[in-house]
Design a protein around this motif. Sequence first.
Motif, PDB file in Angstrom:
ATOM      1  N   GLN A 271      -6.996  20.686   0.277  1.00 41.13           N
ATOM      2  CA  GLN A 271      -7.812  20.340   1.444  1.00 41.13           C
ATOM      3  C   GLN A 271      -8.309  21.586   2.152  1.00 41.13           C
ATOM      4  O   GLN A 271      -9.467  21.655   2.582  1.00 41.13           O
TER       5      GLN A 271
ATOM      6  N   LEU B 217      -7.901  16.611  -5.523  1.00 42.28           N
ATOM      7  CA  LEU B 217      -7.658  15.468  -4.643  1.00 42.28           C
ATOM      8  C   LEU B 217      -8.107  14.140  -5.246  1.00 42.28           C
ATOM      9  O   LEU B 217      -7.831  13.088  -4.669  1.00 42.28           O
TER      10      LEU B 217
ATOM     11  N   ARG C 139      -1.276  19.191  -1.657  1.00 40.72           N
ATOM     12  CA  ARG C 139      -2.461  18.510  -1.145  1.00 40.72           C
ATOM     13  C   ARG C 139      -3.122  19.320  -0.025  1.00 40.72           C
ATOM     14  O   ARG C 139      -4.347  19.417   0.041  1.00 40.72           O
TER      15      ARG C 139
END
Length: 106
Positions: free
Chosen positions: A68, A52, A64
């Motif tokens: 996460q 990230l 992404r």
Amino acid sequence: MSESNKECQAHIVLAQKYAYATISLILGFACFINLAGMEKAALAVIFGWLALKPTPAPNLRARRAWAQTGLILGVLVLVVVPTIIILSFDRLRLIVETLMRLSDGK
């Protein structure tokens, strides 16, 4: 650097970030298999952070959510497991004492 060289380097960096995101997700799930495996949770956090990170460009877009998720799962394990150990310290001491008595044959 030529334009094609910069573009090639950007693809390499993006592929590396995809790999970091994938590793972070896998380690995030794997740290729940063995709850004492805190090293997997720490690695999930590190790889998620690397995926990230905004530099070097380009930014991660496609995976992404994977990064996460791995980051969140890793942090969750790093917070929950020590909390459980601290809150049940008296019970753990009793279990260890019982196991020591059993191993001595008493």
